[in-house]
Write an enzyme that holds these catalytic residues in place. Structure first.
Site, PDB file in Angstrom:
ATOM      1  N   ARG A 240       0.675  -1.316   0.070  1.00  0.00           N
ATOM      2  CA  ARG A 240      -0.048   0.020   0.021  1.00  0.00           C
ATOM      3  C   ARG A 240       0.820   1.444  -0.045  1.00  0.00           C
ATOM      4  O   ARG A 240       0.862   2.081  -0.947  1.00  0.00           O
ATOM      5  CB  ARG A 240      -0.942  -0.153   1.113  1.00  0.00           C
ATOM      6  CG  ARG A 240      -1.978  -1.472   1.094  1.00  0.00           C
ATOM      7  CD  ARG A 240      -3.250  -0.780   1.599  1.00  0.00           C
ATOM      8  NE  ARG A 240      -3.395  -0.612   3.216  1.00  0.00           N
ATOM      9  CZ  ARG A 240      -4.552  -0.383   3.621  1.00  0.00           C
ATOM     10  NH1 ARG A 240      -5.418  -0.378   2.958  1.00  0.00           N
ATOM     11  NH2 ARG A 240      -4.550  -0.475   4.984  1.00  0.00           N
TER      12      ARG A 240
ATOM     13  N   TYR B 191     -17.760 -11.092   6.294  1.00  0.00           N
ATOM     14  CA  TYR B 191     -17.571 -11.245   4.963  1.00  0.00           C
ATOM     15  C   TYR B 191     -18.248 -12.525   4.310  1.00  0.00           C
ATOM     16  O   TYR B 191     -18.599 -12.405   3.155  1.00  0.00           O
ATOM     17  CB  TYR B 191     -16.127 -11.297   4.777  1.00  0.00           C
ATOM     18  CG  TYR B 191     -15.384  -9.891   4.908  1.00  0.00           C
ATOM     19  CD1 TYR B 191     -15.720  -8.948   4.135  1.00  0.00           C
ATOM     20  CD2 TYR B 191     -14.568  -9.848   6.116  1.00  0.00           C
ATOM     21  CE1 TYR B 191     -14.970  -7.607   4.257  1.00  0.00           C
ATOM     22  CE2 TYR B 191     -13.909  -8.443   6.362  1.00  0.00           C
ATOM     23  CZ  TYR B 191     -14.419  -7.360   5.379  1.00  0.00           C
ATOM     24  OH  TYR B 191     -13.580  -6.291   5.742  1.00  0.00           O
TER      25      TYR B 191
ATOM     26  N   ARG C 296       3.521  -5.169  -7.488  1.00  0.00           N
ATOM     27  CA  ARG C 296       2.312  -5.316  -7.559  1.00  0.00           C
ATOM     28  C   ARG C 296       1.537  -5.223  -9.072  1.00  0.00           C
ATOM     29  O   ARG C 296       0.919  -5.938  -9.300  1.00  0.00           O
ATOM     30  CB  ARG C 296       1.408  -4.492  -6.469  1.00  0.00           C
ATOM     31  CG  ARG C 296       0.058  -4.278  -6.562  1.00  0.00           C
ATOM     32  CD  ARG C 296      -0.856  -5.235  -6.163  1.00  0.00           C
ATOM     33  NE  ARG C 296      -2.034  -4.744  -6.072  1.00  0.00           N
ATOM     34  CZ  ARG C 296      -2.990  -4.657  -6.829  1.00  0.00           C
ATOM     35  NH1 ARG C 296      -2.616  -4.778  -8.267  1.00  0.00           N
ATOM     36  NH2 ARG C 296      -4.237  -3.983  -6.773  1.00  0.00           N
TER      37      ARG C 296
HETATM   38  O1  CP3 Z   1      -0.324  -6.110   7.657  1.00  0.00           O
HETATM   39  C1  CP3 Z   1       0.237  -6.337   6.524  1.00  0.00           C
HETATM   40  O2  CP3 Z   1       0.903  -5.638   5.863  1.00  0.00           O
HETATM   41  C2  CP3 Z   1       0.251  -7.883   5.880  1.00  0.00           C
HETATM   42  C3  CP3 Z   1      -1.016  -8.119   5.305  1.00  0.00           C
HETATM   43  C4  CP3 Z   1      -2.438  -7.846   5.349  1.00  0.00           C
HETATM   44  C5  CP3 Z   1      -3.152  -7.489   4.220  1.00  0.00           C
HETATM   45  N1  CP3 Z   1      -4.711  -7.400   4.746  1.00  0.00           N
HETATM   46  C6  CP3 Z   1      -3.011  -7.103   2.962  1.00  0.00           C
HETATM   47  C7  CP3 Z   1      -4.038  -6.514   1.987  1.00  0.00           C
HETATM   48  C8  CP3 Z   1      -3.232  -8.131   6.537  1.00  0.00           C
HETATM   49  C9  CP3 Z   1      -2.439  -8.258   7.740  1.00  0.00           C
HETATM   50  C10 CP3 Z   1      -4.503  -7.745   6.091  1.00  0.00           C
HETATM   51  C11 CP3 Z   1      -5.522  -8.120   7.027  1.00  0.00           C
HETATM   52  C12 CP3 Z   1      -6.946  -7.624   6.715  1.00  0.00           C
HETATM   53  N2  CP3 Z   1      -7.548  -7.782   5.251  1.00  0.00           N
HETATM   54  C13 CP3 Z   1      -8.018  -7.124   7.403  1.00  0.00           C
HETATM   55  C14 CP3 Z   1      -7.925  -6.921   9.043  1.00  0.00           C
HETATM   56  C15 CP3 Z   1      -7.253  -6.005   9.212  1.00  0.00           C
HETATM   57  C16 CP3 Z   1      -8.016  -4.420   9.089  1.00  0.00           C
HETATM   58  O3  CP3 Z   1      -7.701  -3.493   8.285  1.00  0.00           O
HETATM   59  O4  CP3 Z   1      -9.165  -4.240   9.736  1.00  0.00           O
HETATM   60  C17 CP3 Z   1      -9.291  -7.019   6.630  1.00  0.00           C
HETATM   61  C18 CP3 Z   1     -10.602  -6.543   7.405  1.00  0.00           C
HETATM   62  C19 CP3 Z   1      -9.112  -7.272   5.268  1.00  0.00           C
HETATM   63  C20 CP3 Z   1      -9.786  -7.422   4.231  1.00  0.00           C
HETATM   64  C21 CP3 Z   1      -9.511  -6.666   2.908  1.00  0.00           C
HETATM   65  N3  CP3 Z   1      -8.497  -6.832   2.403  1.00  0.00           N
HETATM   66  C22 CP3 Z   1      -9.950  -5.483   2.489  1.00  0.00           C
HETATM   67  C23 CP3 Z   1     -11.192  -4.807   3.241  1.00  0.00           C
HETATM   68  C24 CP3 Z   1      -9.282  -4.683   1.549  1.00  0.00           C
HETATM   69  C25 CP3 Z   1      -9.507  -3.631   0.727  1.00  0.00           C
HETATM   70  C26 CP3 Z   1      -9.142  -2.365   1.055  1.00  0.00           C
HETATM   71  C27 CP3 Z   1      -7.809  -2.315   1.523  1.00  0.00           C
HETATM   72  O5  CP3 Z   1      -7.503  -2.490   2.990  1.00  0.00           O
HETATM   73  O6  CP3 Z   1      -6.807  -2.082   0.898  1.00  0.00           O
HETATM   74  C28 CP3 Z   1      -8.107  -5.930   1.420  1.00  0.00           C
HETATM   75  C29 CP3 Z   1      -7.122  -5.959   0.324  1.00  0.00           C
HETATM   76  C30 CP3 Z   1      -5.685  -5.935   0.773  1.00  0.00           C
HETATM   77  N4  CP3 Z   1      -5.235  -6.623   1.744  1.00  0.00           N
HETATM   78  C31 CP3 Z   1      -4.506  -5.120   0.300  1.00  0.00           C
HETATM   79  C32 CP3 Z   1      -3.331  -5.474   1.103  1.00  0.00           C
HETATM   80  C33 CP3 Z   1      -1.986  -4.930   0.621  1.00  0.00           C
HETATM   81  C34 CP3 Z   1      -4.870  -4.092  -0.960  1.00  0.00           C
HETATM   82  C35 CP3 Z   1      -4.795  -4.793  -2.117  1.00  0.00           C
HETATM   83  C36 CP3 Z   1      -4.056  -4.333  -3.291  1.00  0.00           C
HETATM   84  O7  CP3 Z   1      -2.599  -4.234  -2.997  1.00  0.00           O
HETATM   85  O8  CP3 Z   1      -4.539  -3.944  -4.084  1.00  0.00           O
END
Ligand code: CP3
Length: 346
Positions: free
Chosen positions: A30, A153, A39
């Site tokens: 991110r 979810y 990515r």
């Molecule tokens: O912490 C880290 O850096 C490790 C990787 C990690 C990701 N998701 C990678 C990710 C972790 C620990 C998560 C946890 C996660 N995923 C949670 C719990 C933590 C929180 O934020 O409350 C939840 C609810 C999710 C579900 C999820 N994944 C959502 C809602 C989204 C879209 C919005 C967003 O946060 O970007 C994701 C996508 C996601 N997960 C990305 C990454 C790097 C972005 C995807 C991309 O690169 O396009």
């Protein structure tokens, strides 16, 4: 493998440390141009997360670039529903989406409690590769979603402000909700144990949607499953981060885990008083504080450190770092924790 920096593990166990350890939730990806470069070569998030070599590479990026005291494996909480038989897509700029959702007893019957060494082997492989490449520099954090957040979810099918479809089931068919939560819990226990077996030094449960439940329902549909998972994992320290669950802090103090994550709405001194002295606290700077200047970030960070005090604290934000935060601001946060907390402990 002997760890060269085990601050976070010692802090979790309540041992005194020379300074406060620091990492950031959602630190992998991110915010880093180096992440986006990798990515953008791929079809999307899922391809990156399922390619162990690359997942390991982006896991280590924040250790190299941000100088944090722990790595967290690059994956997502939604790999669990997928392994159970409910695949998801990650829609650009909108987030996760499930083409099929769980609505009935028949839907639940179709779901499996997967063998993580088969269905989630790509995560385990990414963990092994990461561990080898880290070579003991810092501990590696494994993670999973808490059962209630995964339930949200799987029933709702996407993100939501209220998760009203998912929460509706708690009222209309509580038995069904428990059957699904049971399967998710069983999966999560074997999955976390497999992550530990592969090399995770600490595990964190993310209950991102804890705060949308009334306290009674939180006990019944979320907390008791978290408790069961914590009790089942004895191998490494456990962190429970239940965002918005201010009303459950007293019970959190009794969980069989080492660390409780605080979000930024929770007052630090009040939380310590409610949770008690037997837990390490993690958090809890407002992620928006990192929109300030570097000096403002440093000020806010010092204020947070003063409120937590020198021991039993793992510095972090109160939730994941926002995607448009400048890496320099994150570095200012990390640097301030290291320098200021070392002075506090003198
Ligand atoms: O912490 C880290 O850096 C490790 C990787 C990690 C990701 N998701 C990678 C990710 C972790 C620990 C998560 C946890 C996660 N995923 C949670 C719990 C933590 C929180 O934020 O409350 C939840 C609810 C999710 C579900 C999820 N994944 C959502 C809602 C989204 C879209 C919005 C967003 O946060 O970007 C994701 C996508 C996601 N997960 C990305 C990454 C790097 C972005 C995807 C991309 O690169 O396009």
């Amino acid at each position: 493998m002997q760890l060269k920096n085990d601050l976070i593990l010692r802090a979790a166990r309540g041992e005194k440390t020379e300074r406060t350890p620091v990492w950031l939730m959602r630190q992998a990806g991110r915010i880093l141009p180096e992440y986006r470069e990798i990515r953008n070569r791929l079809s999307g998030f899922i391809e990156l997360a399922t390619t162990p070599n690359l997942a390991a590479e982006v896991t280590i990026q924040p250790v190299d670039i941000l100088d944090v005291d722990a790595a967290i494996i690059f994956s997502d909480i939604l790999v669990v529903p997928e392994a159970m038989g409910l695949p998801y897509k990650m829609i650009e700029k909108r987030g996760p989406w499930f083409p099929e959702t769980v609505q009935s007893a028949a839907d639940i019957r179709k779901l499996q409690v997967p063998d993580p060494t088969v269905e989630l082997n790509y995560v385990l492989e990414a963990i092994s590769i990461t561990k080898r490449a880290l070579n003991g520099r810092v501990p590696l954090i494994g993670f999973a979603g808490a059962p209630f957040t995964i339930f949200c979810y799987m029933v709702e099918g996407s993100g939501s402000k209220t998760f009203a479809k998912a929460r509706r089931m708690l009222y209309t068919e509580p038995q069904l909700a428990h059957e699904l939560l049971r399967k998710i819990t069983d999966t999560t226990i074997t999955y976390l144990k497999a992550q530990i077996e592969a090399g995770a030094n600490l595990v964190q449960l993310f209950d991102s949607w804890a705060g949308i439940l009334p306290p009674g329902q939180y006990q019944e549909f979320s907390f008791r499953y978290i408790e069961e998972i914590c009790a089942a994992i004895e191998e490494v320290p456990k962190t429970v981060f239940a965002k918005g669950a201010f009303f459950a802090r007293k019970e959190m103090g009794q969980l069989p885990c080492e660390t409780i994550g605080l979000d930024w709405n929770m007052d630090i001194a009040e939380s310590r008083a409610i949770i008690g002295s037997n837990k390490t606290l993690q958090g809890n700077l407002d992620p928006c504080a990192l929109y300030g200047t570097e000096e403002e970030v440093a000020d806010a960070t010092r204020k947070m450190l003063d409120a937590f005090g020198p021991h039993r604290h793992i510095a972090n934000l109160g939730h994941g770092v926002y995607p448009d935060i400048e890496p320099e601001k994150v570095k200012a946060f990390v640097r301030t924790v290291k320098e200021y907390s070392a002075q506090m402990k003198e």
